[in-house]
Structures are given as C-alpha cells and as structure tokens.
Enzyme design. Structure first.
Site, mmCIF file in Angstrom:
data_model
loop_
_atom_site.group_PDB
_atom_site.id
_atom_site.type_symbol
_atom_site.label_atom_id
_atom_site.label_comp_id
_atom_site.label_asym_id
_atom_site.label_seq_id
_atom_site.Cartn_x
_atom_site.Cartn_y
_atom_site.Cartn_z
ATOM 1 N N ASP A 488 39.646 28.606 55.999
ATOM 2 C CA ASP A 488 40.187 28.852 57.331
ATOM 3 C C ASP A 488 39.078 29.014 58.346
ATOM 4 O OD1 ASP A 488 39.377 31.264 56.133
ATOM 5 O OD2 ASP A 488 40.721 32.438 57.394
ATOM 6 N N GLU A 493 36.634 35.128 56.759
ATOM 7 C CA GLU A 493 37.426 35.102 55.528
ATOM 8 C C GLU A 493 36.960 34.056 54.527
ATOM 9 O OE1 GLU A 493 41.780 35.331 56.307
ATOM 10 O OE2 GLU A 493 41.154 35.543 58.383
ATOM 11 N N GLU A 789 40.358 29.854 66.561
ATOM 12 C CA GLU A 789 41.494 30.418 65.819
ATOM 13 C C GLU A 789 42.671 30.709 66.751
ATOM 14 O OE1 GLU A 789 42.454 34.309 62.989
ATOM 15 O OE2 GLU A 789 40.679 34.275 64.278
ATOM 16 N N HIS A 807 38.210 27.534 63.493
ATOM 17 C CA HIS A 807 39.408 27.377 62.663
ATOM 18 C C HIS A 807 39.934 25.973 62.917
ATOM 19 C CE1 HIS A 807 40.052 31.497 61.319
ATOM 20 N NE2 HIS A 807 41.262 31.193 60.889
#
Length: 932
Positions: A488, A493, A789, A807
């Site tokens: 992602d 993460e 994102e 992202h």
C-alpha cells in the site's frame, strides 16, 4: 522453405526471460511473431527442447519435439516432453508458419533451468548463528501504536550475524549453483564478491507457508583451490518490526540460514557444500538493521576480507543445527527485488530551522548512498521523509511505533568511505543529514530505487503536461510499491492490502508485466485463506495484521478487499489471456463466494424481527452485517471510519453481486457451465434484492453518495428502466460538489467509465481536468511526484498532513487514460483481438498509448489540428484489430494516402452512426480524415 520476412522472437518461459531455478514441472512458452507484411497470422508452430544447446541445434536426443502443431496460439504453450530433472538446464527454440504457409527460421535459443524439485535434493541443514532471540514487542492497540511518538529504543536491537565456511574446489569448476534461503533476509558473498544482484532475499512471503529459495549462478565466483562462502543475516520481515502496529517477531524470534552450493567440475564429477555445523558465526559492523526502523553501521568494526579463504576465523563461534518443516519451501517465482534506478540529489536545502536536507526531487522506495570522509568515530544520521511541512521544514510525516526511517553511519576514518544500507529501505524524497563532517554537497549523495524488477510494458502521453505528470506519478507509485509484494505504501505499513491491489490491478497490468509478480502474491493469498473461506484484508497475513483486523473489525476480511481473490486473477486473465491463473485460484474463489453467501443467509440485521416475510427473504441476498471498510477514504467523510459506516452496506452487497458475476464468467471460461449458471442466478438474485432494498422510485439510493451510485451502475444493480434516473442522481451529486469527485477506494476505478457509459462524458473530463481538491490534478499542481493516500494529504491552505504520499490505489485512473483517452482497448482476453477507439473530442490536441502485449507492441495514437484528425495504430502480428474513427465518413478517410478500399491490410470497413469502423490485420497504419 524459410523466409526472412517471418520470425519468432521475444521468447519467454513462464513469463520470464531465461529463468534459472524454477520448479514448474510443465513450464509454458510464449513468443512473438515478427513479420514485415501486414495481416500476418500464425497458422502453426514447432517447439524443440533439449538438455544441451548442442543437441538442440543438431536436433538429436531431444527432450521434446512438439512437431508441427496447427495452432494460432503463441502464448502459454505447455511443455509436454519427458519428465524434467532437478538442477538441469533446458534449451528451447521455436519456428512458426503463417497463414500463407510461409515458414520462419528457427528462433534464437532460449533456456530455463530447474531448481531443486524433491525434498531429497536438499542435503543442507537449517542452521542458526549464536544470537539473542529478537525481543518481542508488547502488543499495542492500533490507536496506541499510531499515537506512539517515543523514539525507538534501539538498545533492544541486535547486531547482524555473519556466517562463513571454507571449502576446497579440487579442480576447475564448470558450473556452480548456490541455492539459499533464510529466516530473515540475507546476502551472500563468495571469495569477497556478492552473489547475484538480488536485494532483500528471500523477500516478503507468508514465511510459515510459502518460503522462497533463490538460485544463483556463481560459476565465476568459485576458483580452483581454497574458497570461502559467507552470509549476513538481518531480521527483515521474519522477525523485524513491521506493519501498522510495528510489532516484531511475526514468524519467529531467531534468524536462520539454509544454503547448498553445488559444484560441477570439468570432468563432470560433483561436490556439494552445505550449511551445517561446520559453519562459523560472528558479528561485525552492522550494529543493527531493521526493515522499518533503519540500519546502524559502525565502519570501525568492518571485518576486512571475512569472505576470503585465508581469513582467520578462529575466534568465531559455532552455529547450531535447527529443524524446520521444509514442505513450504518453493523456488523463487517472478522478478526479484533489485536496484532498478539511481537518482542524483537535486539540491541541498537549509530549512528555516537551520537543518540540512537533501532533495532527490522524487518520492521513492529505496535507500541513500553517501560518500564521506572524516575522523574515525564521527556519527552521521540520515532521516527520511516524503514531504516538507508548510514552512519548508523537514517533517517526519509517518507517525507510529518504529516508523523512524533513520540510518546511522559511524566513520572508520582515513580514506573516503561509502555508506549504503544493506537490509532496510525507506519511503522518501527528502533526507535530513546530521553530523556530516564538512559541507554537504549534492554530488556526494545518490538514491537507489528498489523495486521488483518487472518489465515496463505501457506508456501514455498527451498534449497536457499535467496529465503526463499524473501518468508519471502513477508509474512511480507502482514502481515503488511493487517491492516483493503489492504494498500500500513504502513507509508506514508496506502491507499487501487486498483492496488496494484489486482496484489498481488493471492499471498495473498496463504499466508493467505483473503476471508472475501477482501470481506469486495470489499463491500466498490462497494459502492464507481461512478454512471458512474468508480472505484476509492483507497478504501476507502476519501476526501484526491479524491483531489489527481482529481488534478493529472482529473478523479477517471486508467486502471489496477479500474480493481480490476473484478480481485480481480476472484482471490478469484479461490482460494476458492466461487461463491457468483462473484454474489455479478457482477453488479459493468458490470458497470466498460460499463464505459471503453463508454470511448473507445466516447473519441478519438488528431490525430483522420487524420485517415482513418479503423483506426477510430479501435479506438472504444482502451482505449487510458486520464491519466493512466501505468506500474507504471518501473525501466528504469526516474520517476513514465515517466513510466506512456510511457506505458499508451498499458497497458490501455491490461487491457480492460483482464477484458472483465474475465467477460466473470465470466458470464459463473454464468450461464449468453448471457453475456458471449457478453464479449467474445468484448474481441475478443479489441484483434484485439490492434494487428492492436500496433504490427509490426517483433514482436515489438510500446511501446518497457518489460511490454508491457508481458501483450500482457499474455492476448492473439497477433495473434497465431506472438506470437513466440513477445516472442523473450521480451527475447531480458531482455538479453540486463543484464538479469534484467524492469517491473512495473501491468506487473511483469505475467513476469515469460510468459517466462515459451513461452519456456524461463531458462531466468525466471535468473531473479529470479539475484542479480543486479533491482531484488528481490538485495533487499534481501541488508538486506531487506520486499518488497520495488521501486527496487532501496537503490541505488547500497548505497544511501538510501525516498521511502517506505514496499510495497507488487512486492511480487506478491510469487504466481509463489508456483505454478511453488514447483508445487502446482489448476485444479478447490477452489482446488477441484489439480495439482502437480514441476520444478526439476530449479537449486535448493529441494523445497516444503504447502497450507491449504478449503478442507484440500495440499503439493507439491520435492528433487533432482544426478539423483534421490523424489516427495511428500498430497491430502486432498474430492479432487483428478494429479501429473506430469517430465522426468520420468512409469516403473521406485515407490510410497512408490511400483510400480505404485500396489500402493493404484492411479486411473490411463500415459506416456507423458514430463514424467509421475499420477491421484490419497486423501492421502499422495511419488514418487521416476531416471531421464530418
């Protein structure tokens, strides 16, 4: 009789060029037909395979000769010869015949090499160096982990183990192969030289179920006489601090190594050097290295020559043998992680706070290489970030436990030194430098971009520089997030969220050859699928991920995320025509739909008892219970959780219907016609329940949000007679929002297509060219070099948020740019039949797209000067195409200055209400006409 006009080239085995160390027992071959003539089609082929190039060229002692096969298929042709053998290299070539019976020469020779196919092939032992177990971090809630601002306590981190073994080669080596894997990540050296150019091996997989070993050709590294082999280990994804919550020890708390070096001498005798208790271990200059936290190196502790045979290792410790189940050990499949590009530093900034920051001009995933000289013991710190704050100061934009992204280097002193981390990577554009001796000069810093080294297959270009920058941003987000798994983001993460890749898969397959890469990930997904059929929200589904899902959701999957088990294989089939990817994952698809069906039938909403019998019966086909992410990150929502709460019901049922419809298509492709009928009927029942439950007479949905309308229209959940009204409701919502989108993760891929389909093309382009937040060009005009994102990661007032600035999910618009603006489409899976249909009225003066399909290069381009339209098309051999010339009259169209009825390669053409449709064979074409 061979003709020089016809040849077969671009040979692939299992979608790779000359792969070494595969374990497929029936590998598949693909090639491209090359012909200078228009309209070239393959009519037959012949493949030969031998276990030596000499035998292949002599056509003797063949492992397989397909003979002349009457077939137009030039992709995924399966090996049907004698059983394949571990370690052996096989050579192959192909020749083809076209529809005129013209015959090509034999292609150039390609090869593949088998890995270790049987458990008995492994003579090595798992070994573990002397080490303290990795400290297991306390489990924090998601909120606690994200709010944790305390610096990481690096005192609990351990030095990276060094392992070495000496051996003697009794004579000249003809062939040497190193087979290796690890618990953790590793790098090997033989006689002071690195083995291969792969990074972060064995890469990120479900270690406990799917552990890859790598095969290295190290023939040039082994010498006659004394040799030494050495490896360094680090925690990596196996034991390091990973995931949103930053937990350690996902798969274990001890690092281990398994290797087998096989030598074949010139006299064909063989010898195997293995990992065993004769290996010695120590530590060195890597004080610690964590995949997230960063790396600390003390160059004063470098062990010079430690992988040379005469190095004194008398003070080193013995290793211990370990015992692990090897049933999950598989050969590496797909392109490895490598340094795919290096970037120079663009400038050095002194921020308002007086800090020194290097700007590389581009957000990437990777690491910094630094040249420096200075006194021994000087400590330099490199901190990484994607953005500066609104004042121009360095900003650690990623918050949470172990999100340091900090590397530390302690100088050895004396000669000039170079530092580049070995076992970590970061998501960054800016690097804050502290402690550097002397002046920080940009020429002393470069950035190494890490990515799975996939072949680029697509490009898009148009007359608007902002759209071109958007395309570049999409490509950069894909490049820097497809690092071992489809991540992602490369900083916070690095997780394989299933929802992210299912929305981006079609775009990813335009930009790069992702077939092997995503197939490997899907194999991990299938292994991680729960016994009840749930598909985890993330793959690999490690301990930290499981904890987050269970505390946040109370379960393991969500609508639109778990559906990746169906959507991603279908996207791969559509892009590459690979039926095997549907066959391989058909059972997991069925298990997923069965899970959703059982949930819908057995879990009822809280107000079930107040419903009448008709309403109760309808609930069986509505997936309207439990937690779902919904249309995640919908711009108008007050928080991500708010968007989930407001949209989860219609989103969940929409994807239930969509996946049932796709599974019906997949079953049909596989010849499972009774299954296809069953899932088609299930889809019909879900669609009926959806419209009865959520659709009002005036075309409004109970969830009155753009995304709900987009999904309802895209997935045919609205009765035909009501679709116009529903489309009007969607258009009204967009217009009332200032012609700005309000779609989240799972609906935005379909937004522009739905508008075009329902006669709102002008509105689609208003969204594309919109520069106010939220929009794609809002990001571009604020200097984005990747896809954000969240649409408002930088607020209109300039405030910089702590979101990810890399992202790929919202970059799914790239698929639409290729198909709709440039007009490059498929009419048959894998582009066996192609459709060129440009939009010359989109507001641009030109656009073009190029795509390297399995059959060859496809080009769709157009330009508009006044009323003069030029459309260029390249159709590769062994395919056919249809070109749609909008608003044209056939008598006014010329192809390369020839009327259509005289042009070579034109199979047929016809006038339509919207223009001229031209059916043509392979070749390069240039159509010109004036708008009617």
């Amino acid at each position: 009789m061979a003709t020089g006009d016809l040849e077969a080239g671009q040979l692939l085995c299992e979608s790779m060029v000359n792969p070494v160390g595969i374990d497929m027992l029936a590998p598949r071959f693909s090639w491209q037909l090359k012909s200078e003539r228009r309209g070239g089609l393959q009519a037959a082929y012949r493949i030969m395979v031998a276990d030596s190039e000499e035998n292949l060229l002599r056509c003797t002692d063949l492992c397989w000769d397909s003979g002349k096969v009457q077939s137009d298929e030039s992709v995924f042709c399966t090996y049907e010869g004698e059983p394949l053998t571990s370690r052996k290299r096989y050579y192959w070539r192909v020749k083809v015949w076209d529809q005129t019976e013209a015959e090509s020469d034999w292609s150039t020779v390609a090869y593949w090499e088998m890995g270790l196919l049987q458990r008995e092939d492994w003579k090595a032992l798992w070994i573990e160096p002397k080490q303290e177990p990795v400290a297991e971090d306390p489990i924090l809630s998601l909120r606690e982990a994200l709010q944790c601002d305390n610096p990481t306590d690096t005192s609990v981190l351990h030095p990276c183990p060094y392992l070495r073994k000496t051996f003697s080669a009794s004579s000249a080596v003809r062939k040497a192969r190193l087979y290796a894997t690890a618990h953790g990540v590793y790098v090997f050296e033989i006689n002071g030289q690195k083995a291969g150019n792969q990074e972060l091996a064995p890469e990120f997989t479900s270690y406990d179920r799917y552990l890859q070993y790598q095969t290295y050709d190290v023939t040039d590294l082994v010498k006659n006489g004394e040799n030494a082999i050495g490896a360094i280990l680090a925690d990596g994804w196996y034991a390091g601090r990973i995931g949103l919550a930053g937990n350690s020890c996902q798969y274990g708390d001890k690092l281990g190594l398994l290797f087998q070096l096989e030598l074949e001498y010139e006299d064909r005798t063989q010898e195997i050097i293995v990992s065993d208790q004769q290996v010695k271990c120590s530590t060195g200059h890597l004080i610690y290295s964590d995949i997230f936290i960063g790396e600390k190196v003390d160059a004063r502790l470098i062990k010079d020559g430690w992988t040379l045979p005469d190095y004194d290792d008398s003070a080193w410790d013995p290793v211990s043998a370990a015992h692990f189940d090897m049933s999950g050990l598989v050969a590496h499949y797909g392109e490895p992680v490598r340094v795919v590009e290096t970037l120079p530093a663009v400038r050095v900034i002194t921020t308002p706070k007086g800090e020194t920051v290097i700007d590389f001009g581009q957000v990437i995933a990777g690491r910094v290489s630094m040249r420096v000289e200075g006194p021994a013991g000087t400590e330099i710190t490199l901190e990484h970030s994607e953005v500066l704050d609104e004042h121009g100061n360095f900003l650690n934009n990623i918050k949470g436990r172990h999100k340091d992204q900090k590397d530390i280097y302690i100088l050895r002193g004396g000669e000039p030194e170079t530092f580049e981390p070995l076992f970590t990577f970061h998501g960054f554009r800016y690097v804050k430098v502290s402690g550097y001796p002397g002046v920080v000069l940009p020429e002393r810093f470069t950035a190494a971009v890490l990515s799975s080294d996939m072949r680029y297959t697509g490009s898009f270009e148009c007359s608007d520089a902002r759209i071109n920058r958007l395309q570049m941003n999409i490509m950069w987000s894909q490049k820097t997030n497809m690092l071992s798994i489809p991540m992602d983001c490369p900083q916070r993460e690095r997780a394989g969220w299933t929802g992210d890749i299912q929305v981006f898969a079609p775009t990813s397959a335009f930009n790069m050859d992702v077939l092997a890469f995503l197939t490997r990930w899907l194999r991990n997904l299938a292994l991680e699928q729960l016994p009840n059929g749930e598909v985890p929200n993330g793959v690999p589904y490690h301990k930290s991920f499981i904890h987050i899902d269970h505390t946040l959701m109370g379960k393991d999957s969500s609508a639109g995320w778990g559906d990746a088990v169906i959507i991603v294989p279908w996207a791969l089939y559509e892009a590459y025509g690979d039926v095997k990817v549907l066959e391989e994952f058909y059972e997991p698809m069925v298990k997923w739909i069965d899970y959703v069906r059982r949930t819908a039938e057995n879990e009822m909403p809280d107000n079930f008892d107040q419903m009448d019998d008709v309403q109760k019966e309808r609930q069986k086909y509505l997936w309207n219970t439990g937690y779902h992410f919904g249309d995640w990150l919908m711009p108008s929502a007050s928080s991500p959780q708010d968007s989930a709460i407001k949209t989860k019901e219609p989103v969940a049922t929409s994807f239930y219907a969509y996946s049932a419809a796709l599974l019906s298509k997949i079953a049909d492709v596989l010849g499972k016609h009774s299954d296809a009928e069953y899932y088609s009927d299930l889809n019909r029942r879900i669609r009926k329940a959806f419209s009865e439950q959520y659709l009002q007479y005036d075309g409004t949905l109970s969830a009155h949000f753009q995304g709900a309308y987009v999904l309802a229209l895209q997935f045919d959940l609205v009765p035909e007679e009501a679709r116009g009204k529903v489309a009007e409701q969607l258009a009204r919502l967009i217009e009332e929002n200032g012609c700005r989108l309000d779609t989240g993760f799972v609906s935005v891929p379909f937004l522009l297509d739905v508008l075009c389909k329902y006669g709102k093309r002008d509105l689609a382009y208003k969204l594309l060219f919109q520069t106010e937040c939220p929009s794609w060009l809002y990001e571009v005009e604020r200097g984005a070099t990747t896809i954000w994102e969240a649409w408002d990661a930088i607020k209109p007032d300039g405030t910089v948020s702590s979101m990810s600035f890399n992202h790929y999910a919202f970059g799914c618009v790239g698929d639409w740019l290729y198909r709709e603006v440039a007009g490059l489409r498929k009419e048959q899976a894998g582009y066996k039949k192609i459709r060129i249909q440009p939009d010359v009225e989109c507001g641009l003066s030109h656009a073009s797209a190029k795509y390297e399909s399995r059959y060859g290069t496809i080009v769709s381009g157009w330009s508009k000067q006044g009323r003069r339209i030029t459309v260029t098309a390249i159709i590769p051999p062994n395919t056919t195409g249809t070109v749609i010339l909008p608003n044209a009259m056939h008598e006014n169209v010329k192809e390369s200055e020839m009327p259509l009825n005289e042009a070579l390669g034109i199979l047929s053409y016809r006038q339509t209400n919207s223009g001229v449709s031209v059916h043509l064979g392979s070749g390069s074409y240039r159509f010109t006409y004036d708008l009617a």
